[in-house]
Design an enzyme around this catalytic site. Structure first.
Site, PDB file in Angstrom:
ATOM      1  N   GLY A   7       0.567  -1.253   0.218  1.00  0.00           N
ATOM      2  CA  GLY A   7      -0.119  -0.318   0.280  1.00  0.00           C
ATOM      3  C   GLY A   7       0.894   0.907  -0.469  1.00  0.00           C
ATOM      4  N   GLY A   9      -0.008   4.320  -0.752  1.00  0.00           N
ATOM      5  CA  GLY A   9      -0.565   5.576  -0.294  1.00  0.00           C
ATOM      6  C   GLY A   9       0.491   6.755   0.187  1.00  0.00           C
ATOM      7  N   GLY A  12       1.689   5.268   3.565  1.00  0.00           N
ATOM      8  CA  GLY A  12       3.033   4.049   3.174  1.00  0.00           C
ATOM      9  C   GLY A  12       3.699   4.403   2.160  1.00  0.00           C
ATOM     10  CG  ASN A 106      -5.764   5.516  10.905  1.00  0.00           C
ATOM     11  OD1 ASN A 106      -5.972   5.305  12.046  1.00  0.00           O
ATOM     12  ND2 ASN A 106      -7.221   6.022  10.261  1.00  0.00           N
ATOM     13  CE  LYS A 188      -4.158   7.238  14.425  1.00  0.00           C
ATOM     14  NZ  LYS A 188      -3.241   6.139  13.797  1.00  0.00           N
ATOM     15  CG  ASN A 192      -7.857   7.077  13.743  1.00  0.00           C
ATOM     16  OD1 ASN A 192      -6.958   5.797  13.837  1.00  0.00           O
ATOM     17  ND2 ASN A 192      -7.723   8.255  13.176  1.00  0.00           N
ATOM     18  CG  ASN A 196     -10.238   9.858  11.011  1.00  0.00           C
ATOM     19  OD1 ASN A 196      -9.417  10.811  11.470  1.00  0.00           O
ATOM     20  ND2 ASN A 196      -9.355   8.928  10.308  1.00  0.00           N
ATOM     21  CB  SER A 258      -8.749  13.058   8.617  1.00  0.00           C
ATOM     22  OG  SER A 258      -9.504  13.166   8.153  1.00  0.00           O
TER      23      SER A 258
HETATM   24  O1  PAF Z   1      -6.305   9.051  10.032  1.00  0.00           O
HETATM   25  C1  PAF Z   1      -5.779  10.001  10.097  1.00  0.00           C
HETATM   26  O2  PAF Z   1      -5.947  10.715   9.399  1.00  0.00           O
HETATM   27  C2  PAF Z   1      -4.589  10.090  10.897  1.00  0.00           C
HETATM   28  O3  PAF Z   1      -4.979   9.013  11.351  1.00  0.00           O
HETATM   29  C3  PAF Z   1      -4.630  10.622  12.016  1.00  0.00           C
HETATM   30  C4  PAF Z   1      -3.700  10.820  12.948  1.00  0.00           C
HETATM   31  C5  PAF Z   1      -5.824  11.179  12.744  1.00  0.00           C
HETATM   32  C6  PAF Z   1      -4.228  12.313  11.043  1.00  0.00           C
HETATM   33  O4  PAF Z   1      -4.518  13.025   9.556  1.00  0.00           O
END
Ligand code: PAF
Length: 315
Positions: A7, A9, A12, A106, A188, A192, A196, A258
């Site tokens: 990946g 992106g 990566g 994530n 984490k 998110n 996000n 994000s």
């Molecule tokens: O998914 C994301 O964008 C990242 O995990 C984070 C830490 C929220 C930073 O943009």
């Protein structure tokens, strides 16, 4: 240590670029032909969002076919969490008997997705607080620096986890080892959950969530629901105050779009089902409602289906 990243992106590419400075051969795998071509022609250029400076990382090769990359010592899965199981299944050529597989993705369910194909003993997991945006083929913006934390699934501190942490630190990716990977993944997840969907719906960069009272309140409410679900499931979070921590990540990655906002803007499927959707599913299993997460989930699902900012029928 030969590294193959599945990946290429934003994340990566960022990790590939940085790791290529640690005297480890780095190969990126991606299905996007322009990205593969650009990396092979000119490597990866990382633009620092804070200073605007751009740095080239030429020592990377990219492939679309896993067999060309060959068996890795360390394979890092960086595809969207909805694609984890498939990416591992379809890139089997990368995984030899000795290959360690790391997920820093994530969302919930990545270890389980990898374990559909590979034994759990070969998997290590962790989280990253780095922020990155893909600007185009071979170009990424580093939108905010943050720690990488990794661990063995059973919490032991093995030679291999120490070797991976050491390699990352040598590459300038500040990395720690944790004995509580489940807690890490939930720590984490809650970040998110707070950032996000709200950024994807409103179109603002992470830092702006703190500048608008309405958004800051929703962020806190969504994270608090997630924290309640984690508590009811018996997950031991490492972060004592997930709402304050999410605010800190917003500030540290203030200029970053994000990953979910990037997906919506590019018309790609998002990880909403693995993030806010995971809170709904896990909450339902322990009898806890998560109404703020339910609304965020529905709004992002709408944007996924209908696109952001497009004129609606009859307008
Ligand atoms: O998914 C994301 O964008 C990242 O995990 C984070 C830490 C929220 C930073 O943009």
């Amino acid at each position: 240590m030969k590294i193959v990243i599945i990946g290429a992106g934003a994340m990566g590419s960022l990790y590939g670029a940085k790791l290529s400075t640690a005297e480890a051969p780095v190969y990126l795998l991606d299905v996007w032909p322009e990205q593969v071509r650009a990396i092979n022609e000119g490597g990866i250029t990382v633009e620092d969002a804070a200073s605007g400076a751009a740095e080239a990382y030429p020592k990377i090769r990219a492939f679309s076919d896993a067999a060309e990359a060959g068996e890795a010592d360390l394979a890092i899965v960086f595809v969207k969490s909805t694609l984890t199981a498939r990416a591992v299944r379809e890139n089997r050529a990368v995984f030899g008997e000795h290959t360690t597989v790391l997920t820093l993705q994530n969302g919930l369910g990545n270890v389980e997705g990898i374990a559909e194909t590979l034994p759990r003993g070969r998997i290590i997991a962790g989280t990253t607080a780095q922020g990155a945006t893909l600007l185009g083929p071979g170009r990424v913006r580093h939108g905010g620096k943050g720690k990488t934390v990794i661990g063995e699934l059973d919490g032991s501190v093995t030679e291999r986890i120490k070797a991976v942490a050491d390699l990352f630190n040598r590459a300038g990716l500040e990395t720690e080892i944790s004995a509580n990977v489940e807690g890490l993944i939930w720590d984490k997840l809650l970040v998110n959950v707070g950032i996000n969907a709200l950024t994807a719906i409103t179109g603002v960069p992470n830092g702006e969530l703190l500048l608008h009272e309405e958004l800051a309140e929703l962020l806190a409410a969504a994270v608090a629901e997630g924290e309640q679900v984690a508590g009811a499931k018996g997950v031991k979070l490492n972060i004592p105050d997930p709402v304050s921590h999410t605010r800190e990540v917003c500030a540290a990655t203030g200029k970053n779009r994000s990953s979910m906002l990037q997906d919506i803007l590019a018309g790609r499927p998002t990880e909403i089902d693995r993030i806010n959707g995971a809170i709904l599913r896990e909450g339902a299993a322990v009898g806890i409602a998560a109404p703020v997460n339910a609304v965020l989930h529905k709004l992002v699902t709408f944007l996924e289906k209908n696109g952001a900012g497009k004129p609606r029928r009859g307008m």
